[in-house]
Design a protein around this motif. Structure first.
Motif, PDB file in Angstrom:
ATOM      1  N   GLN A  10      14.453 -28.424 -22.060  1.00 48.72           N
ATOM      2  CA  GLN A  10      13.720 -27.160 -22.032  1.00 48.72           C
ATOM      3  C   GLN A  10      12.254 -27.348 -22.402  1.00 48.72           C
ATOM      4  OE1 GLN A  10      14.859 -25.043 -20.361  1.00 48.72           O
ATOM      5  NE2 GLN A  10      16.395 -23.738 -21.249  1.00 48.72           N
ATOM      6  N   LYS A  13       8.880 -29.282 -18.639  1.00 53.19           N
ATOM      7  CA  LYS A  13       8.976 -28.523 -17.400  1.00 53.19           C
ATOM      8  C   LYS A  13       9.388 -29.399 -16.218  1.00 53.19           C
ATOM      9  CE  LYS A  13       7.862 -24.173 -16.884  1.00 53.19           C
ATOM     10  NZ  LYS A  13       8.853 -23.151 -17.170  1.00 53.19           N
ATOM     11  N   GLN A  16      13.091 -29.934 -16.199  1.00 52.93           N
ATOM     12  CA  GLN A  16      13.781 -28.700 -15.770  1.00 52.93           C
ATOM     13  C   GLN A  16      13.784 -28.603 -14.254  1.00 52.93           C
ATOM     14  OE1 GLN A  16      11.932 -25.272 -17.442  1.00 52.93           O
ATOM     15  NE2 GLN A  16      12.534 -25.743 -19.538  1.00 52.93           N
ATOM     16  N   ASN A  17      12.625 -28.807 -13.664  1.00 53.89           N
ATOM     17  CA  ASN A  17      12.522 -28.713 -12.207  1.00 53.89           C
ATOM     18  C   ASN A  17      13.337 -29.800 -11.521  1.00 53.89           C
ATOM     19  OD1 ASN A  17      10.829 -26.510 -12.396  1.00 53.89           O
ATOM     20  ND2 ASN A  17       8.983 -27.761 -12.391  1.00 53.89           N
ATOM     21  N   ARG A  20      16.928 -28.901 -11.493  1.00 52.03           N
ATOM     22  CA  ARG A  20      17.179 -27.839 -10.503  1.00 52.03           C
ATOM     23  C   ARG A  20      17.263 -28.416  -9.094  1.00 52.03           C
ATOM     24  NH1 ARG A  20      13.048 -24.382 -13.534  1.00 52.03           N
ATOM     25  NH2 ARG A  20      14.372 -23.247 -14.980  1.00 52.03           N
ATOM     26  N   GLU A  21      16.440 -29.425  -8.832  1.00 54.63           N
ATOM     27  CA  GLU A  21      16.445 -30.046  -7.505  1.00 54.63           C
ATOM     28  C   GLU A  21      17.585 -31.039  -7.341  1.00 54.63           C
ATOM     29  OE1 GLU A  21      12.614 -31.788  -6.847  1.00 54.63           O
ATOM     30  OE2 GLU A  21      11.567 -29.911  -7.238  1.00 54.63           O
ATOM     31  N   PRO A  23      20.979 -31.310  -9.087  1.00 54.54           N
ATOM     32  CA  PRO A  23      21.958 -30.794 -10.054  1.00 54.54           C
ATOM     33  C   PRO A  23      23.006 -31.812 -10.504  1.00 54.54           C
ATOM     34  CG  PRO A  23      22.260 -29.772  -7.915  1.00 54.54           C
ATOM     35  CD  PRO A  23      21.026 -30.607  -7.833  1.00 54.54           C
ATOM     36  N   TYR A  26      22.741 -32.739 -14.125  1.00 57.14           N
ATOM     37  CA  TYR A  26      23.316 -31.842 -15.127  1.00 57.14           C
ATOM     38  C   TYR A  26      24.729 -32.304 -15.474  1.00 57.14           C
ATOM     39  CZ  TYR A  26      24.735 -27.648 -17.573  1.00 57.14           C
ATOM     40  OH  TYR A  26      25.180 -26.788 -18.535  1.00 57.14           O
TER      41      TYR A  26
END
Length: 79
Positions: A10, A13, A16-17, A20-21, A23, A26
């Motif tokens: 978090q 940045k 995080q991006n 998101r691109e 996954p 994760y």
């Protein structure tokens, strides 16, 4: 995902991006939080922020500037 890993992501940045691109990271981090450094390295390669990428970008800029100077000299000599 562990709270400390989540908090670390978090704060950054770009990570995080990247997650998101991509996954899949994760899921990887949820299963193995020790690979956080691998995530950062993969993110740097993805966004071309490694030292070799920066050197290449600098070389391209120098080459472009050299070509422009050469073109201006050629145009000056034509007059």
């Amino acid at each position: 995902m562990r709270k400390e890993v989540f908090d670390y992501i978090q704060k950054k940045k770009t990570l995080q991006n990247f997650i998101r691109e991509q996954p899949i990271w994760y899921r990887k981090l949820s299963r193995n939080p020790e690979i956080l450094q691998d995530l950062e390295l993969a993110s740097m390669y993805h966004y071309k922020q490694t030292i070799p990428h920066k050197v290449q970008k600098f070389q391209d800029s120098v080459q472009m500037a050299s070509m422009m100077v050469h073109m201006f000299h050629t145009m000056k000599n034509m007059d």
